[in-house]
Design a protein around this motif. Structure first.
Motif, PDB file in Angstrom:
ATOM      1  N   CYS A 178      25.875   3.303 -64.484  1.00 58.25           N
ATOM      2  CA  CYS A 178      25.700   3.563 -63.063  1.00 58.25           C
ATOM      3  C   CYS A 178      24.266   4.055 -62.888  1.00 58.25           C
ATOM      4  CB  CYS A 178      26.693   4.617 -62.588  1.00 58.25           C
ATOM      5  SG  CYS A 178      26.485   4.993 -60.848  1.00 58.25           S
ATOM      6  N   ILE A 179      23.502   3.344 -62.057  1.00 62.56           N
ATOM      7  CA  ILE A 179      22.111   3.730 -61.816  1.00 62.56           C
ATOM      8  C   ILE A 179      21.973   4.199 -60.364  1.00 62.56           C
ATOM      9  CG2 ILE A 179      21.102   2.253 -63.583  1.00 62.56           C
ATOM     10  CD1 ILE A 179      20.464   0.186 -61.406  1.00 62.56           C
ATOM     11  N   ALA A 180      20.921   4.947 -60.083  1.00 62.77           N
ATOM     12  CA  ALA A 180      20.716   5.456 -58.728  1.00 62.77           C
ATOM     13  C   ALA A 180      19.259   5.340 -58.333  1.00 62.77           C
ATOM     14  CB  ALA A 180      21.149   6.917 -58.646  1.00 62.77           C
ATOM     15  N   ASN A 181      19.046   5.159 -57.041  1.00 61.59           N
ATOM     16  CA  ASN A 181      17.693   5.198 -56.502  1.00 61.59           C
ATOM     17  C   ASN A 181      17.204   6.648 -56.563  1.00 61.59           C
ATOM     18  OD1 ASN A 181      16.107   5.814 -53.716  1.00 61.59           O
ATOM     19  ND2 ASN A 181      15.463   3.895 -54.632  1.00 61.59           N
ATOM     20  N   ARG A 182      15.969   6.832 -56.990  1.00 60.42           N
ATOM     21  CA  ARG A 182      15.456   8.185 -57.213  1.00 60.42           C
ATOM     22  C   ARG A 182      15.423   9.012 -55.918  1.00 60.42           C
ATOM     23  NH1 ARG A 182      13.744   8.745 -62.322  1.00 60.42           N
ATOM     24  NH2 ARG A 182      13.164   6.861 -63.461  1.00 60.42           N
ATOM     25  N   SER A 183      14.999   8.406 -54.803  1.00 64.15           N
ATOM     26  CA  SER A 183      14.936   9.174 -53.538  1.00 64.15           C
ATOM     27  C   SER A 183      16.329   9.439 -52.997  1.00 64.15           C
ATOM     28  CB  SER A 183      14.152   8.426 -52.462  1.00 64.15           C
ATOM     29  OG  SER A 183      12.986   7.932 -52.978  1.00 64.15           O
ATOM     30  N   SER A 184      17.233   8.431 -53.099  1.00 68.29           N
ATOM     31  CA  SER A 184      18.601   8.624 -52.589  1.00 68.29           C
ATOM     32  C   SER A 184      19.241   9.845 -53.226  1.00 68.29           C
ATOM     33  CB  SER A 184      19.472   7.408 -52.896  1.00 68.29           C
ATOM     34  OG  SER A 184      18.999   6.279 -52.249  1.00 68.29           O
ATOM     35  N   LEU A 185      18.965  10.038 -54.508  1.00 65.07           N
ATOM     36  CA  LEU A 185      19.578  11.179 -55.216  1.00 65.07           C
ATOM     37  C   LEU A 185      19.209  12.500 -54.558  1.00 65.07           C
ATOM     38  CD1 LEU A 185      19.371  10.652 -59.067  1.00 65.07           C
ATOM     39  CD2 LEU A 185      21.399  10.728 -57.616  1.00 65.07           C
ATOM     40  N   LYS A 186      18.001  12.562 -53.997  1.00 66.27           N
ATOM     41  CA  LYS A 186      17.573  13.806 -53.328  1.00 66.27           C
ATOM     42  C   LYS A 186      18.024  13.805 -51.874  1.00 66.27           C
ATOM     43  CE  LYS A 186      13.526  13.916 -56.268  1.00 66.27           C
ATOM     44  NZ  LYS A 186      12.369  13.063 -56.344  1.00 66.27           N
ATOM     45  N   ILE A 187      17.727  12.720 -51.161  1.00 63.23           N
ATOM     46  CA  ILE A 187      17.955  12.689 -49.710  1.00 63.23           C
ATOM     47  C   ILE A 187      19.450  12.637 -49.365  1.00 63.23           C
ATOM     48  CG2 ILE A 187      17.489  11.349 -47.592  1.00 63.23           C
ATOM     49  CD1 ILE A 187      14.938  10.328 -49.136  1.00 63.23           C
ATOM     50  N   LYS A 188      20.221  11.885 -50.150  1.00 64.37           N
ATOM     51  CA  LYS A 188      21.651  11.708 -49.839  1.00 64.37           C
ATOM     52  C   LYS A 188      22.531  12.480 -50.815  1.00 64.37           C
ATOM     53  CE  LYS A 188      20.770   7.157 -47.921  1.00 64.37           C
ATOM     54  NZ  LYS A 188      21.059   5.731 -47.963  1.00 64.37           N
ATOM     55  N   ARG A 189      21.976  13.530 -51.342  1.00 64.31           N
ATOM     56  CA  ARG A 189      22.636  14.318 -52.380  1.00 64.31           C
ATOM     57  C   ARG A 189      24.091  14.690 -52.036  1.00 64.31           C
ATOM     58  NH1 ARG A 189      19.565  18.604 -55.628  1.00 64.31           N
ATOM     59  NH2 ARG A 189      21.200  19.512 -56.885  1.00 64.31           N
ATOM     60  N   GLU A 190      24.290  15.173 -50.788  1.00 64.86           N
ATOM     61  CA  GLU A 190      25.633  15.644 -50.399  1.00 64.86           C
ATOM     62  C   GLU A 190      26.671  14.531 -50.435  1.00 64.86           C
ATOM     63  OE1 GLU A 190      25.998  17.892 -46.767  1.00 64.86           O
ATOM     64  OE2 GLU A 190      24.350  19.187 -47.426  1.00 64.86           O
ATOM     65  N   LYS A 191      26.256  13.339 -49.969  1.00 68.70           N
ATOM     66  CA  LYS A 191      27.188  12.213 -49.942  1.00 68.70           C
ATOM     67  C   LYS A 191      27.409  11.637 -51.341  1.00 68.70           C
ATOM     68  CE  LYS A 191      27.035  10.032 -45.417  1.00 68.70           C
ATOM     69  NZ  LYS A 191      26.588   8.843 -44.672  1.00 68.70           N
ATOM     70  N   LEU A 192      26.369  11.669 -52.154  1.00 68.07           N
ATOM     71  CA  LEU A 192      26.463  11.051 -53.489  1.00 68.07           C
ATOM     72  C   LEU A 192      27.186  11.936 -54.501  1.00 68.07           C
ATOM     73  CD1 LEU A 192      22.960   9.342 -53.900  1.00 68.07           C
ATOM     74  CD2 LEU A 192      25.174   8.212 -53.694  1.00 68.07           C
ATOM     75  N   ALA A 193      27.037  13.245 -54.343  1.00 63.80           N
ATOM     76  CA  ALA A 193      27.572  14.172 -55.359  1.00 63.80           C
ATOM     77  C   ALA A 193      29.051  13.946 -55.670  1.00 63.80           C
ATOM     78  CB  ALA A 193      27.308  15.608 -54.943  1.00 63.80           C
TER      79      ALA A 193
END
Ligand code: PRP
Length: 206
Positions: A178-193
């Motif tokens: 499972c890979i993630a976009n580097r910015s999404s991990l910060k900006i969408k942290r609450e939804k992704l966690a």
């Protein structure tokens, strides 16, 4: 905005959906998707692409998460966050050659879909080889005399066996990642966690 997940079409897609379906997510719209390449469910936007393109969509932030074979990450080295190993898509990078009468030549020709991986492998071994890049059905190359050996992924070994080839050396164990976009991990942290937590959870692993 819904979280966008890019899935590698084919074997990995089916295994991931089986895996994801065991959660409480409603994936109904995906079951009879036919040839559609972009589908929204209640919670997610799924896109379906070839492995290397999954990495590209994630790298460019079109997709927040991606499911891709580790072979793609090793070959193309995309600038994505390599989050975690998934418990499927398990196979090996291997060097294989003809079972009967393997050639003895001073400089071998190696056919592969993975020229970067192959070059690195032989560089570390200190063997000078010629690499021929193919797009698929690599097992044909030693049979037809295009190459002396191949470097490819082996899952069940069925394709090698059916074409009279054997593994000479296993190079690297791989699995789906499972890979993630580097910015999404910060900006969408609450939804992704919560999604990442689920993917990481032990009880989720078959
Ligand atoms: C992959 C790989 C092998 C085969 C290995 O090819 O390149 O050819 O699967 O699987 P097996 O060990 O279970 O037989 P894929 O099916 O992706 O098709 P391709 O050769 O056209 O790329």
């Amino acid at each position: 905005m819904k979280i966008c997940i890019a899935l590698t079409k084919g074997r990995l897609e089916n295994q991931f959906l089986d895996y994801f379906q065991s959660l409480s997510y409603n994936l109904e719209p995906l079951i009879h998707k036919g040839r559609k390449l972009s589908i929204e469910t209640e919670q997610f936007h799924f896109i379906f692409a070839k492995g290397v393109d999954v990495a590209t969509y994630v790298e460019h932030g079109i997709a927040d998460l991606g499911v891709v074979g580790e072979d793609i990450l090793l070959e193309y080295q995309p600038d994505v966050y390599n989050l975690l190993a998934l418990p499927f898509g398990k196979c090996q990078f291997a060097l294989a050659e003809r079972k009967e009468h393997p050639p003895t030549v001073s400089k071998r020709t190696i056919a592969t879909k993975y020229p970067f991986v192959a070059t690195e492998y032989f560089r570390k071994k200190g063997e000078s080889v010629d690499i021929v890049k193919l797009e698929g059905s690599v097992e044909l190359a030693p049979i037809l005399g295009l190459a002396d050996a191949i470097i490819d992924i082996v899952e069940t070994g069925t394709t090698l066996k059916a074409n009279g080839l054997i593994v000479k050396e296993t190079i690297h164990s791989i699995s789906a990642r499972c890979i993630a976009n580097r910015s999404s991990l910060k900006i969408k942290r609450e939804k992704l966690a919560p999604i990442i937590e689920l993917l990481e959870s032990k009880e989720f692993i078959k």
